[in-house]
Design an enzyme around this catalytic site. Sequence first.
Site, PDB file in Angstrom:
ATOM      1  N   ARG A 185       9.593   0.828  -5.248  1.00 26.17           N
ATOM      2  CA  ARG A 185      10.889   0.155  -5.335  1.00 26.17           C
ATOM      3  C   ARG A 185      11.947   1.138  -5.828  1.00 26.17           C
ATOM      4  NH1 ARG A 185      10.904  -5.508  -5.410  1.00 26.17           N
ATOM      5  NH2 ARG A 185       8.883  -6.522  -5.673  1.00 26.17           N
ATOM      6  N   LYS A 245       3.280  -0.363  -3.025  1.00 28.50           N
ATOM      7  CA  LYS A 245       4.688  -0.341  -2.660  1.00 28.50           C
ATOM      8  C   LYS A 245       5.486   0.435  -3.694  1.00 28.50           C
ATOM      9  CE  LYS A 245       5.639  -4.784  -4.920  1.00 28.50           C
ATOM     10  NZ  LYS A 245       5.964  -6.193  -4.704  1.00 28.50           N
TER      11      LYS A 245
END
Length: 327
Positions: free
Chosen positions: A205, A203
């Site tokens: 961010r 992921k």
Amino acid sequence: MVSGKPGVAKRQLILLTGRAHPELAEAVAKHLGVAITPQAAYDFANGEIFVRFEESVRGADAFVMQSHCAPVNDWLMEQLLMVDSLKRASAKRITAVVPSYPYARQDRKYAGREPVSARLVADMFKTAGADRIVTVDLHTAQAQGFFDGPVDHLHAMWLLCEHVRGRYQGEDLTIVSPDAGRTRLAEKWADLLGGCPIAFIHKTRDPLRPNEITSNRVVGDVEGRTCVVVDDMIDTAMTSTTAARQLLEQGAKDVVLVATHGVLSGEAHDRLIASKAREVILTDTLPIPHEKRFPGLTVLSIAPLLARAIGEVFEDGSVTSLFDGNA
């Protein structure tokens, strides 16, 4: 000629607790076979906190427990005041028992002009008079180095893993790290559960938008398997529920969410219910009120682990032996 007065030193263990999570302290006291030392604690009209112990603590081996849920700053200040009170009342040794370390996620500078708040908290405990810290599952293990003294870093993994093993024995398990940084933890879980495969969520961010994930994808084989997502905490539940959705979309049979600290801020309760996770497993390092509980939530008691660690510290034993059986 020998100077001084002969005699046998008597050691006394006393357990004290702040107001954040008295139920956990009561459970620890029961396992230790001691009573919690009574104290007066209240807030003044302007928000200042007052504490006073109602029994002598002179020469005692004092363990001060406090869980740091919201409002974190109030409970941190209360524990610091309790430590300072013990120091000024001539306690022999003061151990701050911190089941969930406050500001643990702020353990480094991600950009310029930022504080290292976890280090500041350690400095405050030391200045207040704490000789030792007992805590559970720090966000990063190297944060132990922030405190200039012994730190007993306990792990809830064995407790959580035992529950998963008993509940899901016989199923095809995959241990999933919610991000690349937690793959080491996933590997430890996989070893404890007999060598099952691991996967992780890749992921990204935006550092200016906390608790928000920009994008993610699953790395690893999860199709048709029961995926156990392991992390140190569930705060807003955005990370864990997003991982659950991604895993189910990639063909996972079921998803089980596991974490040590159940912060459960904001809409976490609703997100977890809507996540379609088969089970959410937490410990009670932080209080989880009735209104934040739901049928799929399992809360395991951390009290036996804390009590054993306190007993080992008091007896000058080995806390490490709680995990690997070696002194």
